[in-house]
Design an enzyme around this catalytic site. Structure first.
Site, PDB file in Angstrom:
ATOM      1  N   ASP A 239      22.736 -61.724 -17.975  1.00  0.00           N
ATOM      2  CA  ASP A 239      22.806 -60.335 -17.510  1.00  0.00           C
ATOM      3  C   ASP A 239      22.697 -60.305 -15.984  1.00  0.00           C
ATOM      4  O   ASP A 239      21.711 -60.779 -15.418  1.00  0.00           O
ATOM      5  CB  ASP A 239      21.648 -59.548 -18.148  1.00  0.00           C
ATOM      6  CG  ASP A 239      21.782 -58.047 -17.958  1.00  0.00           C
ATOM      7  OD1 ASP A 239      22.278 -57.612 -16.907  1.00  0.00           O
ATOM      8  OD2 ASP A 239      21.363 -57.304 -18.866  1.00  0.00           O
ATOM      9  N   GLY A 266      25.597 -62.331 -22.040  1.00  0.00           N
ATOM     10  CA  GLY A 266      25.348 -61.510 -20.867  1.00  0.00           C
ATOM     11  C   GLY A 266      24.704 -60.190 -21.217  1.00  0.00           C
ATOM     12  O   GLY A 266      23.941 -60.084 -22.178  1.00  0.00           O
ATOM     13  N   HIS A 267      25.035 -59.163 -20.448  1.00  0.00           N
ATOM     14  CA  HIS A 267      24.433 -57.839 -20.597  1.00  0.00           C
ATOM     15  C   HIS A 267      24.709 -57.261 -21.985  1.00  0.00           C
ATOM     16  O   HIS A 267      23.808 -56.757 -22.658  1.00  0.00           O
ATOM     17  CB  HIS A 267      25.000 -56.930 -19.511  1.00  0.00           C
ATOM     18  CG  HIS A 267      24.365 -55.578 -19.426  1.00  0.00           C
ATOM     19  ND1 HIS A 267      23.036 -55.392 -19.138  1.00  0.00           N
ATOM     20  CD2 HIS A 267      24.902 -54.334 -19.580  1.00  0.00           C
ATOM     21  CE1 HIS A 267      22.765 -54.092 -19.117  1.00  0.00           C
ATOM     22  NE2 HIS A 267      23.878 -53.430 -19.380  1.00  0.00           N
ATOM     23  N   PHE A 268      25.954 -57.334 -22.429  1.00  0.00           N
ATOM     24  CA  PHE A 268      26.349 -56.781 -23.722  1.00  0.00           C
ATOM     25  C   PHE A 268      26.252 -57.856 -24.812  1.00  0.00           C
ATOM     26  O   PHE A 268      27.232 -58.192 -25.479  1.00  0.00           O
ATOM     27  CB  PHE A 268      27.769 -56.216 -23.648  1.00  0.00           C
ATOM     28  CG  PHE A 268      27.863 -54.881 -22.959  1.00  0.00           C
ATOM     29  CD1 PHE A 268      27.698 -53.706 -23.673  1.00  0.00           C
ATOM     30  CD2 PHE A 268      28.103 -54.803 -21.601  1.00  0.00           C
ATOM     31  CE1 PHE A 268      27.786 -52.466 -23.045  1.00  0.00           C
ATOM     32  CE2 PHE A 268      28.186 -53.570 -20.956  1.00  0.00           C
ATOM     33  CZ  PHE A 268      28.024 -52.402 -21.679  1.00  0.00           C
TER      34      PHE A 268
END
Length: 289
Positions: A239, A266-268
């Site tokens: 992220d 990552g973020h998602f």
């Protein structure tokens, strides 16, 4: 054959505010409730696959906030995180949700933790996925964004630069080891909503209000220490905004929480690692609800 509960797509009008909240709902009406709170720049659609996975066992409800997705807000609506929480709280009242577990991601963390602090008796459990509540977890880029002020020349232009397709794709792709796991339709759909009239203005207001969340971190941490909800923390360590330090920080106040870090996400993380995350959520909910 077990009964099936397809996802339904509905609206609920929060009368006092004139906001018509769009939401997705699946599962038996009398099942334990999981309230799914989305992040930026997404909407309730980010939970579509998760709702299919658990809609036979739990009542899953995922609203869009004002300024996101299909929710309609009147002209002149004030876009702050307090107001997003106000509308989400009124939405839960309208649906008669007096007990629920929270799934909070990104913007969903400041919205959901505001709800938890206001109505602690309602919270049966907490799933956190890349949703920050500690300064430890703020990356340099996140700190730079939070420090921006509308009155500073150039800062508003820099904020509005976050609402391009290139930036939206970056939020999905950064830190993902295998880009082939990403469905390109997800950032494209987010960008469609970002490009609707008035949405960039709403998101700019929220970006400049983000510092209000950081100011509340100590209060939310105190709530976690006092109430000790059953908790599951899931984190994509790639992220670019919320680092793994923010995930680990939850254990200071929730030492019994489950923590799972996904080094290649990552973020998602839910977009790329649903097969790995779903069993963890299922086991947690079976114990907590």
């Amino acid at each position: 054959m077990s009964e099936t509960f397809p996802v339904r797509h509905r609206h609920a009008t929060v009368e006092a505010d004139g906001v018509r909240v769009f939401y997705r709902e699946a599962g038996p009406a009398d099942a334990p409730v999981l309230l799914l709170l989305h992040g930026f720049p997404s909407g309730s659609h980010q939970f579509r696959r998760l709702m299919d996975a658990f809609g036979d066992r739990y009542r899953l409800i995922a609203p869009d906030y004002p300024g996101f997705g299909h929710t309609e807000a009147p002209a002149g609506f004030t876009y702050t995180f307090d107001r997003l929480a106000d509308i989400t709280e009124a939405f839960t009242d309208a649906l008669g949700l007096d007990r629920y577990a929270l799934y909070v991601f990104d913007f969903g963390a400041p919205v959901g933790l505001r709800l938890a602090a206001r109505r602690p008796d309602r919270i049966t459990g907490l799933i956190v996925q890349n949703g920050n509540a500690y300064e430890d977890g703020l990356s340099d880029g996140a700190r730079e964004l939070i420090a921006r002020r509308r009155e500073v020349p150039g800062d508003e232009d820099a904020v509005r630069g976050l609402f391009t397709l290139e930036s939206t794709r970056f939020q999905y792709e950064a830190g993902v080891a295998d880009p082939a796991r990403l469905d390109p339709a997800a950032p494209a759909l987010d960008q469609y909503f970002l490009d609707l009239p008035g949405r960039a203005d709403a998101q700019t207001d929220l970006a400049f209000d983000y510092r209000s969340n950081v100011a509340l971190y100590p209060a939310w941490q105190a709530w976690l220490r006092e109430h000790r909800p059953p908790a599951l923390v899931l984190w994509g360590t790639g992220d670019p905004f919320f680092t793994a330090a923010g995930a680990k920080a939850y254990l200071r106040d929730l030492p019994d929480a489950e923590l799972h870090l996904f080094e290649d996400a990552g973020h998602f993380a839910l977009e790329t690692h649903l097969p790995e995350i779903t069993p963890l959520i299922g086991a947690f909910l079976a114990k907590a609800l």
